[in-house]
Design an enzyme around this catalytic site. Structure first.
Site, PDB file in Angstrom:
ATOM      1  N   SER A 152       0.832  -1.215   0.000  1.00 30.18           N
ATOM      2  CA  SER A 152       0.000   0.000   0.000  1.00 30.18           C
ATOM      3  C   SER A 152       0.862   1.258   0.000  1.00 30.18           C
ATOM      4  O   SER A 152       0.605   2.199  -0.759  1.00 30.18           O
ATOM      5  CB  SER A 152      -0.904   0.026   1.246  1.00 30.18           C
ATOM      6  OG  SER A 152      -1.758  -1.081   1.263  1.00 30.18           O
ATOM      7  N   HIS A 181      -2.866   6.428   3.760  1.00 32.96           N
ATOM      8  CA  HIS A 181      -3.110   4.988   3.857  1.00 32.96           C
ATOM      9  C   HIS A 181      -4.424   4.701   4.598  1.00 32.96           C
ATOM     10  O   HIS A 181      -5.175   3.790   4.236  1.00 32.96           O
ATOM     11  CB  HIS A 181      -1.916   4.346   4.586  1.00 32.96           C
ATOM     12  CG  HIS A 181      -2.058   2.893   4.871  1.00 32.96           C
ATOM     13  ND1 HIS A 181      -2.319   2.413   6.129  1.00 32.96           N
ATOM     14  CD2 HIS A 181      -1.976   1.809   4.073  1.00 32.96           C
ATOM     15  CE1 HIS A 181      -2.387   1.085   6.088  1.00 32.96           C
ATOM     16  NE2 HIS A 181      -2.183   0.690   4.858  1.00 32.96           N
TER      17      HIS A 181
END
Lengths: 208, 208
Positions: free
Chosen positions: B14, B40
């Site tokens: 990510s 995130h």
């Protein structure tokens, strides 16, 4: 600054501002309180476009809650944000198994996520449940498989995980399952969005 | 879909995607892990522009945590999202007084918000504290007054309430106080953003 310190006045004023900022835009009446509460929680108007409702999803959720269905979440943050007093008044309880030691142990031994094991555990609950997934795409993917294999039959799936890996895909997948759903399409979502959607349903049925 | 089910691999992947999507954009090195963790947590790149750091804010936060400072939050959701294992390893504890019966009672009798009273209560803690405000502008406004009247001297203020009434103003106000701050300018923020900023600091100092 405004001199408003009563939380209910602040909320009322916030919803009026949201309505104003949405211009003349209208939504199906049963969806509107949900969309506006998510915007209230995030200050993000993208949700006016990204929230997708299967036919009758809101009705199914409300009916279930009226009958005392339970709510399962994938994170303790979402669990923490859902109004447990309102849920309890309707006879419901909330469950989140992510921090259970047996879940951690099993996830480690099978090399899968705790989120996945927590969904398997939730599928063994005997009560009808709304599943509110605000964080983990692997939880939503596991839930999809459990539905496909008829291991669980959720009252409603709230599919709003957030992030960059498998998130978009997991949401598109759950929308193909034979289950009522409310999904935030795309990357955005989160535990607070999951909680906001649950609370928007609860506040139509119960005092806070 | 990717076949990644190890949570640490998912997180690493990510962050790589976030870096890629940020293009060549660079940030001061001490701010970068915080900005990226907030993105995130929210999948919202607006935070690359809206997060404002006072000089030395990150350093002050890290120094405080190293010495075992505590963290105060305005919501149980933010409290729930902060990694208490990592904080505990450094000697810190977490406090949230919003649900305390004495806070509710006092707020009712004085006709102010529970958030305001919870800040007054937190100001009486004897330990140095980071204040992480993710929900309530009245908490942040009260904190500003407590700082002005030298009733409290936070290690760092994380000012990221979300919403439409007094939110923008409360953030602009706290940035005029003589205190290190990390603020998400504008309407956006939230308990998950407050927790993400705390965790971004903690993960530079402690195993999870």
């Amino acid at each position: 600054m405004f001199e408003i310190v009563n939380p209910m006045d602040i909320e009322k004023c916030s919803f009026e501002i949201i309505t104003e900022l949405l211009g003349g835009r209208t939504f199906p009446p049963e969806q509107e309180p949900i969309i506006k509460r998510v915007i209230h929680t995030t200050a993000d108007f993208d949700y006016a476009d990204s929230l997708v409702f299967s036919p009758q999803a809101v009705e199914r959720g409300l009916e279930g809650l009226k009958k005392g269905c339970h709510i399962v979440t994938d994170t303790s943050m979402a669990m923490s944000g859902i109004n447990k007093t309102a849920l309890g008044r309707l006879g419901g309880q909330i469950h989140c198994f992510i921090a259970d030691p047996d879940v951690a142990e099993e996830a480690k031994s099978r090399n899968i996520t705790r989120s996945m094991v927590s969904m398997e555990k939730a599928a063994r609950l005997e009560k009808p449940c709304i599943f509110a997934i605000g964080n983990s795409p692997t939880a939503l993917m596991e839930l999809y498989h459990l539905i496909q294999f008829q291991k669980v039959n959720p009252v409603l799936v709230i599919g709003v995980p957030v992030g960059f890996v498998n998130v978009v895909e997991s949401k598109e997948q759950i929308m193909t399952a034979p289950v009522p759903y409310i999904v935030a399409r795309g990357r955005k979502g989160g535990s607070s969005v999951a909680a906001a959607i649950c609370n928007a349903l609860l506040y139509q049925l119960s005092a806070r």
